[in-house]
Scaffold this motif. Structure first.
Motif, PDB file in Angstrom:
ATOM      1  N   SER A  32     -25.106 -27.984  15.469  1.00 56.90           N
ATOM      2  CA  SER A  32     -26.194 -28.678  16.149  1.00 56.90           C
ATOM      3  C   SER A  32     -27.449 -27.820  16.124  1.00 56.90           C
ATOM      4  O   SER A  32     -27.404 -26.647  15.772  1.00 56.90           O
ATOM      5  N   TYR A  98     -25.017 -34.815  22.400  1.00 60.33           N
ATOM      6  CA  TYR A  98     -23.607 -34.442  22.570  1.00 60.33           C
ATOM      7  C   TYR A  98     -23.181 -34.582  24.024  1.00 60.33           C
ATOM      8  O   TYR A  98     -23.956 -34.317  24.941  1.00 60.33           O
ATOM      9  N   ASN A 129     -20.062 -36.809  19.878  1.00 57.11           N
ATOM     10  CA  ASN A 129     -21.376 -37.074  19.323  1.00 57.11           C
ATOM     11  C   ASN A 129     -21.773 -38.464  19.777  1.00 57.11           C
ATOM     12  O   ASN A 129     -20.974 -39.397  19.679  1.00 57.11           O
TER      13      ASN A 129
END
Length: 132
Positions: A32, A98, A129
């Motif tokens: 991420s 997230y 996700n």
């Protein structure tokens, strides 16, 4: 013993997080961007920025704008009290990429939003996700 005393008076996750949390937070760090917003409950809210470098939606009382209202929304989400559509609007409006589900989040209730995709899981922590 000291650890037992801390458990009685203070959330011990801040001091002794389960070792299984590290692989999940390392997953976030590697997969991420630091600007990706993460939804979690209070105990993980300090660990996420420290380990993965991500921004959190809600965390420490003195470091979160509109703390009480955000807390109510986070609890409603984790308790599964939002419809799929309400949850999507909430996540999208707040740019949450997230969602984490560890011990503390799971004690709030059971959420089961069909649009979430599990990206990582072990015995202690799940990373979803939002696909938004």
């Amino acid at each position: 013993d000291f650890k037992r005393e801390v458990n009685l008076y203070y959330d011990a996750y801040y001091i002794w997080p389960p070792k299984e949390y590290l692989p999940a937070l390392s997953f976030l760090e590697k997969n991420s961007k630091a600007s990706d917003v993460v939804l979690t409950y209070e105990s993980l809210s300090s660990l996420v920025p420290m380990i993965s470098g991500n921004t959190i939606y809600w965390g420490h009382t003195n470091e979160t704008l509109d703390y009480k209202n955000k807390q109510l929304l986070v609890e409603k989400f984790y308790k599964g009290q939002m419809t799929n559509q309400e949850a999507q609007v909430f996540l999208k409006k707040n740019k949450i990429k997230y969602v984490l589900a560890g011990r503390e989040e799971k004690t709030l209730g059971k959420f089961n939003y069909s649009f979430l995709t599990k990206s990582f899981a072990n015995l202690e922590l799940e990373v979803y996700n939002t696909q938004l």
